[in-house]
Write a protein that holds these residues in place. Sequence first.
Motif, short mmCIF file in Angstrom:
data_model
loop_
_atom_site.label_atom_id
_atom_site.label_comp_id
_atom_site.label_asym_id
_atom_site.label_seq_id
_atom_site.Cartn_x
_atom_site.Cartn_y
_atom_site.Cartn_z
N THR A 1 1.78 5.16 0.14
CA THR A 1 1.76 6.19 1.18
C THR A 1 1.16 7.60 0.51
OG1 THR A 1 4.07 7.02 0.91
CG2 THR A 1 3.64 5.47 2.51
N GLN A 2 0.42 8.42 1.52
CA GLN A 2 0.04 9.66 1.11
C GLN A 2 0.77 10.90 1.65
OE1 GLN A 2 -3.89 10.71 2.20
NE2 GLN A 2 -4.00 12.55 0.68
N SER A 3 1.54 11.72 0.87
CA SER A 3 2.40 12.81 1.52
C SER A 3 1.62 13.60 2.57
CB SER A 3 2.79 13.31 0.30
OG SER A 3 3.61 14.61 0.78
N GLY A 4 2.60 13.45 3.48
CA GLY A 4 2.00 14.44 4.71
C GLY A 4 1.05 13.73 5.48
N GLU A 5 0.56 12.64 5.03
CA GLU A 5 -0.42 12.09 5.88
C GLU A 5 -0.18 10.64 6.46
OE1 GLU A 5 -3.14 13.41 6.88
OE2 GLU A 5 -3.29 15.00 5.16
N GLU A 6 -0.04 10.49 7.93
CA GLU A 6 0.15 8.96 8.28
C GLU A 6 -1.04 8.07 8.09
OE1 GLU A 6 1.10 6.59 12.56
OE2 GLU A 6 0.70 8.93 12.58
N TYR A 7 -2.46 8.73 8.10
CA TYR A 7 -3.62 7.95 7.97
C TYR A 7 -4.28 8.46 6.74
CZ TYR A 7 -3.10 6.49 12.80
OH TYR A 7 -2.38 6.12 13.87
N PRO A 8 -4.39 7.89 5.67
CA PRO A 8 -4.81 8.59 4.25
C PRO A 8 -6.12 8.84 4.35
CG PRO A 8 -3.46 6.67 3.94
CD PRO A 8 -3.66 6.64 5.47
N ASP A 9 -6.57 9.98 3.40
CA ASP A 9 -7.81 10.52 3.44
C ASP A 9 -8.64 9.40 2.48
OD1 ASP A 9 -7.31 11.23 0.74
OD2 ASP A 9 -6.76 13.38 1.77
N ALA A 10 -10.00 9.90 2.21
CA ALA A 10 -10.69 8.98 1.32
C ALA A 10 -10.36 9.22 -0.04
CB ALA A 10 -12.19 9.43 1.64
N GLY A 11 -10.10 10.33 -0.30
CA GLY A 11 -9.73 10.47 -1.77
C GLY A 11 -8.47 9.84 -2.27
N HIS A 12 -7.66 9.47 -1.36
CA HIS A 12 -6.57 8.68 -1.60
C HIS A 12 -6.77 7.16 -1.65
CE1 HIS A 12 -2.02 7.53 -1.47
NE2 HIS A 12 -2.40 6.66 -0.65
N VAL B 1 -0.96 3.06 5.80
CA VAL B 1 -1.21 2.19 4.75
C VAL B 1 -0.73 0.67 4.95
CG1 VAL B 1 -1.13 4.20 3.12
CG2 VAL B 1 1.09 2.74 3.91
N ALA B 2 0.20 0.46 5.82
CA ALA B 2 0.34 -1.04 5.96
C ALA B 2 -0.72 -1.66 6.57
CB ALA B 2 1.63 -1.03 6.74
N PHE B 3 -1.48 -1.19 7.03
CA PHE B 3 -2.64 -2.06 7.69
C PHE B 3 -4.13 -1.42 7.00
CE2 PHE B 3 0.75 -2.05 10.65
CZ PHE B 3 0.50 -3.40 11.13
N SER B 4 -4.05 -1.02 5.80
CA SER B 4 -5.05 -0.66 5.18
C SER B 4 -5.19 -0.93 3.76
CB SER B 4 -5.12 0.99 5.12
OG SER B 4 -5.26 1.46 6.55
N SER B 5 -4.56 -2.13 3.46
CA SER B 5 -4.33 -2.71 2.03
C SER B 5 -5.06 -3.96 1.56
CB SER B 5 -2.66 -2.61 1.85
OG SER B 5 -2.14 -1.50 1.97
#
Length: 356
Positions: free
Chosen positions: A68-79, A56-60
């Motif tokens: 952040t998305q719980s349990g995911e280092e790389y968020p999914d499209a829904g997030h 998320v720090a490089f996707s904003s």
Amino acid sequence: MTHTVDVVVIGGGQAGLAAGYHLRRQGVDFVILDAQSTPGGAWQHTWDSLHLFSPVAFSSLPGWLMPTQSGEEYPDAGHVVEYLSQYEQRYQLPVQRPVRVRAVSRDSGRLRVKTDSGTWSAQAVVSATGTWWRPFLPAVPGQEVSGRQLHTVNYRRPTDFTGHRVVVVGGGNSGAQVAADLTTHPGIDLTWATQRPPRFLADDIDGRALFDAATARRRALDAGTSDTGGVASLGDIVALAPVREARDAGLLKASPMFSRLTADGVEWADGWRADADAVIWCIGFRPVLSHLAPLGLRASRGHIPTVGTRAVDEPRLHLLGYGDWTGPASATLIGAGRPARDASREISMLLANGTP
């Protein structure tokens, strides 16, 4: 009825929202016209398993770090869709939807934006329609007799192809990800065809390094120094976990590109054939610019010549989010902010002084 405003932003995806954020900071009167009925841009239409390349720090977008998305280092499209929806609300961006822009033309010193629900008159226009809505399909012998053909935009989940023979075409990220996704589901006979042998990036490289590489290349080109090669110098495919796992398990074996389509599948130049119930083309997109046709600005490869984000032959028009030609990594979440900031500053100067 014609509505009057300083700036019309066409497109309510990530690039359009970044433009809105910076135009608001400039104190400009603007509206965002989005053809979609709900927030989220193209992210709400991707395949189910799609994840970002970066944390998320490089996707904003500018101003607000993606949660952040719980349990995911790389968020999914829904997030991402949820984030973009909240971003609109957080900054109270004036998005109108669904509004489809038909044409942008010159009109008595202003720009006229014709839509399916009225007309807008603006001093400047930001086009941020992206590429998702114009998937590229090549001219391949045999298309007229071939069976089911899809593009990345049509793919959702592997269960849709249970018991099918599927050919996935494309050696980039989407091709590798869709192919890897199909390998997770039993009962699918997969053939992965690429123009050249797949080039996987090192396993520890993600979107952070890609953004840095794209930015360094643009700076080198602007300074007149040697071309660094940018992202292409690193490889074509980010080795996200599902891709890496399928690759390491020997499930991502690429075949050379076939020469023609047949009624039953595909055929290579040496006569070898593979039966296929479906061919999925994962070979990219073209910029959605048909609404700008009345301005007569198109040049080579369908691009509009620009200086930064500003159209060379129409200084009241800025283009955002179409790729490196409108800003380094401008088609990414993190890359959308800087070109949007630069465009909003130029537009503010244009409104104040009559020149960008």
